[in-house]
Design a protein around this motif. Structure first.
Motif, PDB file in Angstrom:
ATOM      1  N   SER A  15      -0.795  21.561 -42.082  1.00  0.00           N
ATOM      2  CA  SER A  15      -1.292  21.126 -43.386  1.00  0.00           C
ATOM      3  C   SER A  15      -2.371  20.054 -43.270  1.00  0.00           C
ATOM      4  O   SER A  15      -2.883  19.583 -44.277  1.00  0.00           O
ATOM      5  N   GLY A  16      -2.707  19.664 -42.047  1.00  0.00           N
ATOM      6  CA  GLY A  16      -3.782  18.699 -41.847  1.00  0.00           C
ATOM      7  C   GLY A  16      -3.319  17.273 -41.627  1.00  0.00           C
ATOM      8  O   GLY A  16      -4.140  16.369 -41.468  1.00  0.00           O
ATOM      9  N   CYS A  17      -2.009  17.045 -41.626  1.00  0.00           N
ATOM     10  CA  CYS A  17      -1.482  15.708 -41.367  1.00  0.00           C
ATOM     11  C   CYS A  17      -1.696  15.360 -39.892  1.00  0.00           C
ATOM     12  O   CYS A  17      -1.717  16.246 -39.042  1.00  0.00           O
ATOM     13  N   THR A  18      -1.835  14.066 -39.620  1.00  0.00           N
ATOM     14  CA  THR A  18      -2.060  13.619 -38.254  1.00  0.00           C
ATOM     15  C   THR A  18      -1.111  12.475 -37.915  1.00  0.00           C
ATOM     16  O   THR A  18      -0.669  11.743 -38.795  1.00  0.00           O
ATOM     17  N   ILE A  19      -0.825  12.341 -36.627  1.00  0.00           N
ATOM     18  CA  ILE A  19      -0.018  11.209 -36.168  1.00  0.00           C
ATOM     19  C   ILE A  19      -0.947  10.009 -36.078  1.00  0.00           C
ATOM     20  O   ILE A  19      -1.907  10.016 -35.301  1.00  0.00           O
ATOM     21  N   ILE A  29       4.432   7.245 -37.161  1.00  0.00           N
ATOM     22  CA  ILE A  29       3.750   7.028 -38.429  1.00  0.00           C
ATOM     23  C   ILE A  29       2.700   8.131 -38.559  1.00  0.00           C
ATOM     24  O   ILE A  29       1.830   8.258 -37.698  1.00  0.00           O
ATOM     25  N   TRP A  30       2.811   8.915 -39.617  1.00  0.00           N
ATOM     26  CA  TRP A  30       1.899  10.022 -39.877  1.00  0.00           C
ATOM     27  C   TRP A  30       1.018   9.701 -41.067  1.00  0.00           C
ATOM     28  O   TRP A  30       1.381   8.887 -41.919  1.00  0.00           O
ATOM     29  N   THR A  35      -2.082  13.265 -49.824  1.00  0.00           N
ATOM     30  CA  THR A  35      -1.712  12.112 -50.641  1.00  0.00           C
ATOM     31  C   THR A  35      -2.521  10.873 -50.292  1.00  0.00           C
ATOM     32  O   THR A  35      -2.467   9.882 -51.007  1.00  0.00           O
ATOM     33  N   ASN A  36      -3.240  10.913 -49.182  1.00  0.00           N
ATOM     34  CA  ASN A  36      -4.022   9.778 -48.692  1.00  0.00           C
ATOM     35  C   ASN A  36      -3.110   8.588 -48.375  1.00  0.00           C
ATOM     36  O   ASN A  36      -3.484   7.446 -48.590  1.00  0.00           O
ATOM     37  N   GLN A  57       6.812  13.354 -49.331  1.00  0.00           N
ATOM     38  CA  GLN A  57       5.953  12.193 -49.094  1.00  0.00           C
ATOM     39  C   GLN A  57       4.571  12.619 -48.616  1.00  0.00           C
ATOM     40  O   GLN A  57       3.578  11.961 -48.904  1.00  0.00           O
ATOM     41  N   ALA A  58       4.528  13.743 -47.893  1.00  0.00           N
ATOM     42  CA  ALA A  58       3.257  14.264 -47.392  1.00  0.00           C
ATOM     43  C   ALA A  58       2.513  15.068 -48.450  1.00  0.00           C
ATOM     44  O   ALA A  58       1.399  15.515 -48.211  1.00  0.00           O
TER      45      ALA A  58
END
Length: 64
Positions: A15-19, A29-30, A35-36, A57-58
């Motif tokens: 989904s494009g989330c990063t560590i 911590i991601w 949601t920025n 949360q994401a």
């Protein structure tokens, strides 16, 4: 349940989330571009309910 963490990790990455960084102890911590905001993911994730909270949360749909 390492399989639950791995499944959540794959969903977040797709989904494009990063560590962003390593947190205290066994947490990461991601960052979510949806949601920025940043959120915490425990590496020792053992509850599907907690996995759904993290997805929320994401900014993603519940899947577990």
């Amino acid at each position: 349940m390492a399989a639950l963490y791995q499944a959540l990790r794959e969903m977040l990455l797709k989904s494009g989330c990063t560590i962003a960084r390593q947190g205290k102890g066994s947490h990461e911590i991601w960052y979510s571009p949806v949601t920025n905001k940043s959120f915490t993911v425990p590496v020792t994730l053992a509850s599907r309910h907690m996995a759904n909270v993290i997805l929320k949360q994401a900014g993603l749909e519940k899947s577990f």
